[in-house]
Scaffold this active site. Structure first.
Site, short mmCIF file in Angstrom:
data_model
loop_
_atom_site.label_atom_id
_atom_site.label_comp_id
_atom_site.label_asym_id
_atom_site.label_seq_id
_atom_site.Cartn_x
_atom_site.Cartn_y
_atom_site.Cartn_z
N LYS A 89 0.81 -1.22 0.00
CA LYS A 89 0.00 0.00 0.00
C LYS A 89 0.85 1.28 0.00
CE LYS A 89 -4.15 -1.91 0.25
NZ LYS A 89 -5.21 -1.69 -0.74
N GLU A 111 -9.56 6.23 3.34
CA GLU A 111 -10.39 5.16 3.90
C GLU A 111 -9.48 3.95 4.11
OE1 GLU A 111 -9.91 5.45 0.65
OE2 GLU A 111 -9.27 3.39 0.37
N SER A 377 1.53 -9.76 -1.08
CA SER A 377 1.16 -8.36 -0.90
C SER A 377 1.43 -7.80 0.50
CB SER A 377 -0.32 -8.17 -1.24
OG SER A 377 -1.13 -9.00 -0.45
#
Ligand SMILES: Cc1ncc(COP(=O)(O)O)c(C=O)c1O
Length: 393
Positions: A89, A111, A377
């Protein structure tokens, strides 16, 4: 035919910007400027430097020997779990905080579902000394407590979303509401390849560093840039978009997208958007969406907070509809088993989101000589309590 975005912001029939009039100035400012800003030499220099010195890129492309032996194929893990903050991210939040600065914004909203994007946003806000407000569903606040603590420690304000399923979609609604009320000084850092154009394309470009590195690293290790398959879990689809990006228009590379089946695709408790979704509009984008017969959004469910979203990015909707991507749904149970297995076979504890991608090897068979890249990830620290409770560890 290309699987990249077209000049109008569409991937095939999906994408676009379906937004209320009050949001138009914010989105239009970004749309008209994002490509030029990204092209600026000063932007690229700062982006690349931060990815290297702060995030710790390039992340390794690790040959998983014991895992490969077990499944009779060659599996490489792209170690996004080793990024600063523990997931992919941060590639996007670094890009977007620089974008916000170029646009002259002072206040950041975001968010978050699993909390990874919230942490990555709070991190870059601390780095740049900017105010940070993170919207998070009340349920996710409970199941991702360590990440909530991290965000607070980094100086962010975490605001609970109390409507609907009290998860990611509801947090997104709250963030959009905030942006409408604060159009001038605020930038909204969306955490995946979702939302109105240009977000899906902009986020995909920031995450594209993943497949850029895979190409170079595979060339070194295998003497060729192209694997046979790239596998990634899909919530909104940002880690997948980054892992696929430079292979999208190369038909020799198979694209495998793994969604959360929750308790089973037909159980009524699932987040398998491609299997269950129909074309609809969510958060400003036309995409595949889980919905009732009269178009109301169906509440999604997955054990993993990061995959618990009723839609999917428009790039992925098009990969599904066109047949370019192979979509597989994995249940909570199979994902949890795969996470535990990777820990025991390779000494790597993956995020539960990632465990979904690892679980496909039980049923999806590959040839002995196939090179299969799995985008790892994120790391599993944030999910330790869920693993502990599930397996009575
Ligand atoms: C580790 C990890 N993987 C995957 C995801 C899913 O998001 P995306 O589909 O945008 O990569 C999340 C979301 O929070 C995550 O934390």
């Amino acid at each position: 035919m290309s699987y990249q975005v077209d000049e109008k912001g569409y991937y095939g029939e999906f994408g676009g910007a379906y937004i209320p009039e009050m949001l138009y100035p914010n989105v239009e400012e970004l749309r008209s400027r994002y490509l030029n800003i990204m092209k600026e030499e000063s932007f690229q220099k700062e982006f690349k430097e931060l990815l290297k010195e702060y995030v710790g890129r390039p992340t390794p492309l690790y040959y998983a020997k014991r895992f490969s032996e077990k499944y009779g194929t060659k599996v490489y893990l792209k170690r996004e779990d080793l990024c600063h903050t523990g997931a992919h991210k941060v590639n996007n939040t670094i890009g977007q905080i620089l974008m916000a600065q170029k646009l002259g914004k002072k206040r950041i909203i975001a968010e978050t579902g699993a909390g990874q994007h919230g942490v990555a946003t709070a991190t870059v806000c601390a780095l740049m000394g900017m105010e940070c407000i993170v919207y998070m569903g009340e349920i996710d606040i409970d199941r991702q407590a360590p990440n909530v603590a991290r965000m607070k420690m980094l100086g962010a304000t975490v605001v609970p979303a109390k409507s609907g399923s009290r998860t990611l979609k509801d947090a997104t609604n709250e963030a959009i509401r905030d942006w409408i009320n604060n159009p001038v000084d605020t930038h909204y850092i969306i955490g995946s390849v979702v939302g109105p154009h240009p977000y899906p394309d902009m986020v995909a470009r920031f995450q594209a560093v993943i497949s850029e590195e895979i190409k170079n690293q595979l060339k070194e290790k295998e003497g060729k840039e192209d694997p046979d398959f790239v596998v990634a879990c899909v919530g909104g689809g940002s880690n997948a978009a980054g892992a696929y990006y430079h292979y999208l228009d190369n038909p020799d590379v198979g694209i495998i997208a793994v969604e959360a089946a929750g308790k089973g695709v037909d159980s009524g408790e699932s987040a398998a958007t491609s299997a269950l979704g129909k074309a609809g509009i969510i958060h400003g984008s036309k995409t595949l969406l889980m919905q009732t017969g009269d178009g109301q959004i169906t509440e999604p469910y997955s054990i993993s907070a990061g995959l618990d979203y009723p839609g999917v990015g428009p790039m992925h909707a098009n990969l599904y509809a066109s047949g370019r991507g192979e979509f597989i749904s994995i249940t909570d149970e199979d994902a949890m088993k795969a996470g535990l297995e990777l820990a025991k076979l390779e000494g790597i504890i993956p995020a539960i989101e990632t465990s979904h991608a690892l679980a496909i090897f039980e049923t999806r068979k590959f040839e002995k000589d196939d090179i299969v890249i799995v985008n790892l990830s994120g790391r599993g620290d944030k999910d330790l309590n869920t693993y502990i409770e599930y397996f009575n560890l």
